[in-house]
Enzyme design. Structure first.
Site, PDB file in Angstrom:
ATOM      1  N   CYS A  52       0.842  -1.214   0.000  1.00  0.00           N
ATOM      2  CA  CYS A  52       0.000   0.000   0.000  1.00  0.00           C
ATOM      3  C   CYS A  52       0.870   1.255   0.000  1.00  0.00           C
ATOM      4  CB  CYS A  52      -0.923   0.021   1.222  1.00  0.00           C
ATOM      5  SG  CYS A  52      -2.004  -1.404   1.316  1.00  0.00           S
ATOM      6  N   ARG A 135      -7.921  -4.480  -3.039  1.00  0.00           N
ATOM      7  CA  ARG A 135      -7.479  -3.306  -3.822  1.00  0.00           C
ATOM      8  C   ARG A 135      -8.476  -3.097  -4.969  1.00  0.00           C
ATOM      9  NH1 ARG A 135      -2.391  -2.657  -1.675  1.00  0.00           N
ATOM     10  NH2 ARG A 135      -1.579  -4.626  -0.859  1.00  0.00           N
TER      11      ARG A 135
HETATM   12  C1  BEZ Z   1       0.578  -4.619   1.872  1.00  0.00           C
HETATM   13  O1  BEZ Z   1       1.784  -4.841   1.902  1.00  0.00           O
HETATM   14  O2  BEZ Z   1       0.128  -3.559   1.469  1.00  0.00           O
HETATM   15  C2  BEZ Z   1      -0.352  -5.686   2.322  1.00  0.00           C
HETATM   16  C3  BEZ Z   1      -0.036  -6.989   2.067  1.00  0.00           C
HETATM   17  C4  BEZ Z   1      -0.893  -7.992   2.510  1.00  0.00           C
HETATM   18  C5  BEZ Z   1      -2.049  -7.649   3.193  1.00  0.00           C
HETATM   19  C6  BEZ Z   1      -2.354  -6.332   3.429  1.00  0.00           C
HETATM   20  C7  BEZ Z   1      -1.517  -5.352   2.981  1.00  0.00           C
END
Ligand code: BEZ
Length: 234
Positions: A52, A135
């Site tokens: 993110c 997402r």
């Molecule tokens: C992230 O790195 O943004 C992420 C990865 C797995 C679950 C939630 C967020």
């Protein structure tokens, strides 16, 4: 939307579901505050997570480019406003990634701790996670109609060049009444008449300037990047 325990999701062509929310830039009334602009409403799973973080840095860096195409950005996660503010400050003050640094996220980031908005937009997909939004990316046109929806799982960071390509392709389709073929980029030939209309393309189109017909249902015409830019970036 959840009616009688049946989860329904907004679909392409639907009006964008309305909501009022607190954001890092104040209260917004969606989509009314955005009428007249394109808007990309997107969700991310959680603040203070790596994928993110890379996405926000990329989107913030490209915000001006989207703005030039009359498109505003609005983010959402099920975190609180305090978390959003702390995370965005950390990004600005501490994170350097792929040449991006000192990145300020100026577009609004919605707090949705009750998941009200996320559920309305089908962003909670329990097979993936019942506590985090996937997402999701909603492209909403200046009239408030959903025009494209893309979902990615938690592990997969989005391709922001593709999101920009989608925006320009939608605007090109509207402005020139055309469709865009696989992997289309501005400057490539476009499809006439647009996909979905009657298959009389060849006889209507043949002989016209800059038109090429591959078969009775499949004609293309040249459309320069300059013509697109003149219409889209007024
Ligand atoms: C992230 O790195 O943004 C992420 C990865 C797995 C679950 C939630 C967020």
């Amino acid at each position: 939307m959840e009616e009688n325990n049946v989860i329904s999701m907004p679909r392409i062509g639907d009006p964008a579901p309305e909501f009022t929310a607190e954001t890092t830039q104040g209260t917004i009334h969606f989509p009314n505050d955005y009428k007249g602009s394109w808007v990309i409403l997107f969700s991310h799973p959680a603040d203070f997570t790596p994928v993110c973080t890379t996405e926000f840095m990329t989107f913030a860096t490209m915000e001006e480019k989207f703005a030039k195409a009359n498109c505003k950005l609005v983010g959402l996660s099920v975190d609180s406003l305090y978390s959003h503010i702390a995370w965005l400050r950390t990004i600005k003050e501490k994170i350097e990634f792929k040449g991006m640094k000192d990145v300020e996220v100026k577009f609004p980031l919605i707090e949705d701790i009750t998941m009200t908005v996320a559920k309305k937009y089908g962003m909670i997909q329990p097979g993936e996670s019942s506590t985090k939004a996937v997402r999701a990316v909603f492209f909403i046109d200046p009239k408030g109609t959903i025009r494209t929806i893309i979902y990615y799982p938690l592990s997969l960071g989005r391709n922001f060049d593709e999101l920009y390509r989608v925006l320009i392709a939608l605007q090109t389709a509207d402005a020139f009444s055309v469709a865009t073929p696989a992997d289309w980029r501005p400057g490539d030939d476009v499809i006439v008449p647009p996909a979905g209309s009657c298959g009389v393309a060849k006889e209507r189109m043949e002989g016209k300037e800059n038109i090429k017909c591959y078969d009775w249902f499949f004609c293309t015409k040249e459309l320069s990047e300059k013509e697109i830019n003149q219409k889209i970036f007024k």
